[in-house]
Write a protein that holds these residues in place. Sequence first.
Motif, PDB file in Angstrom:
ATOM      1  N   GLU A  38       3.247   3.111  -2.841  1.00  0.00           N
ATOM      2  CA  GLU A  38       3.356   2.713  -4.201  1.00  0.00           C
ATOM      3  C   GLU A  38       2.936   1.258  -4.567  1.00  0.00           C
ATOM      4  O   GLU A  38       2.129   0.986  -5.382  1.00  0.00           O
ATOM      5  N   ARG A  39       3.114   0.412  -3.307  1.00  0.00           N
ATOM      6  CA  ARG A  39       2.925  -0.933  -3.500  1.00  0.00           C
ATOM      7  C   ARG A  39       1.258  -1.263  -3.367  1.00  0.00           C
ATOM      8  O   ARG A  39       0.856  -2.080  -4.213  1.00  0.00           O
ATOM      9  N   LEU A  40       0.742  -0.271  -2.672  1.00  0.00           N
ATOM     10  CA  LEU A  40      -0.866  -0.361  -2.629  1.00  0.00           C
ATOM     11  C   LEU A  40      -1.745   0.597  -3.442  1.00  0.00           C
ATOM     12  O   LEU A  40      -2.904   0.739  -3.375  1.00  0.00           O
ATOM     13  N   ALA A  41      -0.939   1.128  -4.553  1.00  0.00           N
ATOM     14  CA  ALA A  41      -1.137   2.005  -5.407  1.00  0.00           C
ATOM     15  C   ALA A  41      -2.304   3.054  -4.726  1.00  0.00           C
ATOM     16  O   ALA A  41      -3.467   3.181  -5.083  1.00  0.00           O
ATOM     17  N   ALA A  42      -1.911   3.713  -3.968  1.00  0.00           N
ATOM     18  CA  ALA A  42      -2.709   4.608  -3.018  1.00  0.00           C
ATOM     19  C   ALA A  42      -3.163   5.978  -3.726  1.00  0.00           C
ATOM     20  O   ALA A  42      -2.320   6.796  -3.945  1.00  0.00           O
ATOM     21  N   ASP A  43      -4.070   6.198  -4.161  1.00  0.00           N
ATOM     22  CA  ASP A  43      -4.720   7.407  -4.585  1.00  0.00           C
ATOM     23  C   ASP A  43      -5.068   8.400  -3.379  1.00  0.00           C
ATOM     24  O   ASP A  43      -4.858   7.723  -2.062  1.00  0.00           O
ATOM     25  N   ASP A  44      -5.588   9.626  -3.447  1.00  0.00           N
ATOM     26  CA  ASP A  44      -5.777  10.524  -2.168  1.00  0.00           C
ATOM     27  C   ASP A  44      -6.548   9.832  -1.224  1.00  0.00           C
ATOM     28  O   ASP A  44      -6.260   9.752  -0.084  1.00  0.00           O
ATOM     29  N   ARG A  45      -7.827   8.995  -1.832  1.00  0.00           N
ATOM     30  CA  ARG A  45      -8.660   8.436  -1.081  1.00  0.00           C
ATOM     31  C   ARG A  45      -8.171   7.231  -0.258  1.00  0.00           C
ATOM     32  O   ARG A  45      -8.403   7.089   1.042  1.00  0.00           O
ATOM     33  N   LYS A  46      -7.430   6.410  -0.838  1.00  0.00           N
ATOM     34  CA  LYS A  46      -7.008   5.358  -0.416  1.00  0.00           C
ATOM     35  C   LYS A  46      -5.817   5.499   0.537  1.00  0.00           C
ATOM     36  O   LYS A  46      -5.619   4.802   1.569  1.00  0.00           O
ATOM     37  N   LYS A  47      -5.015   6.679   0.154  1.00  0.00           N
ATOM     38  CA  LYS A  47      -3.849   6.984   1.212  1.00  0.00           C
ATOM     39  C   LYS A  47      -4.410   7.372   2.483  1.00  0.00           C
ATOM     40  O   LYS A  47      -3.646   6.979   3.537  1.00  0.00           O
ATOM     41  N   ARG A  48      -5.559   8.203   2.895  1.00  0.00           N
ATOM     42  CA  ARG A  48      -5.953   8.358   3.985  1.00  0.00           C
ATOM     43  C   ARG A  48      -6.462   7.152   4.678  1.00  0.00           C
ATOM     44  O   ARG A  48      -6.080   7.010   5.965  1.00  0.00           O
ATOM     45  N   ARG A  49      -7.062   6.192   4.058  1.00  0.00           N
ATOM     46  CA  ARG A  49      -7.453   4.825   4.841  1.00  0.00           C
ATOM     47  C   ARG A  49      -6.423   4.152   5.174  1.00  0.00           C
ATOM     48  O   ARG A  49      -6.044   3.525   6.206  1.00  0.00           O
ATOM     49  N   ILE A  50      -5.323   4.105   4.082  1.00  0.00           N
ATOM     50  CA  ILE A  50      -4.126   3.332   4.580  1.00  0.00           C
ATOM     51  C   ILE A  50      -3.277   3.894   5.859  1.00  0.00           C
ATOM     52  O   ILE A  50      -2.937   3.342   6.737  1.00  0.00           O
ATOM     53  N   LEU A  51      -3.267   5.347   5.773  1.00  0.00           N
ATOM     54  CA  LEU A  51      -2.521   6.048   6.947  1.00  0.00           C
ATOM     55  C   LEU A  51      -3.429   5.713   8.156  1.00  0.00           C
ATOM     56  O   LEU A  51      -2.687   5.466   9.452  1.00  0.00           O
ATOM     57  N   GLU A  52      -4.484   5.573   8.286  1.00  0.00           N
ATOM     58  CA  GLU A  52      -5.166   5.124   9.412  1.00  0.00           C
ATOM     59  C   GLU A  52      -5.059   3.840   9.861  1.00  0.00           C
ATOM     60  O   GLU A  52      -4.891   3.485  10.927  1.00  0.00           O
ATOM     61  N   MET A  53      -5.078   2.985   8.834  1.00  0.00           N
ATOM     62  CA  MET A  53      -4.730   1.528   9.318  1.00  0.00           C
ATOM     63  C   MET A  53      -3.309   1.320  10.048  1.00  0.00           C
ATOM     64  O   MET A  53      -3.145   0.827  10.714  1.00  0.00           O
TER      65      MET A  53
END
Length: 122
Positions: A38-53
């Motif tokens: 929520e804080r990082l406003a993760a859409d599907d594309r960002k979510k994958r990148r965030i999970l990898e990070m």
Amino acid sequence: MDSSAVVAAVLEEPGGEEMARRDGPFLLSAVNLCEVLERLAADDRKKRRILEMLEDIGLVLIDFTPDLAATAARLKAPTRSVGLSLGDRACLALALREQAPVLTGDRAWSKVDVGVEVVLIR
């Protein structure tokens, strides 16, 4: 880890340098992952990148089980005075179960004693 510590590490906010000095693995409740996304406003594309990070920094995602939910519910009364959220209490419940310290950037946590060592990152 509290979501504030994760966000500080990912966005290199104050406290992020403290997180960089620490070695994982770091445990994160699925409830707190929701807060991070929520804080990082993760859409599907960002979510994958965030999970990898998050995996790169040594984060281990932990399911929010019925036992953790019961503990988080029990923590409502002793944390009410400082206004801890469900996510905060989920993090504390996990720390209690694992008998581990909790990393947070939220100073309010240091004002409650629920049997968990609170480590402030900033």
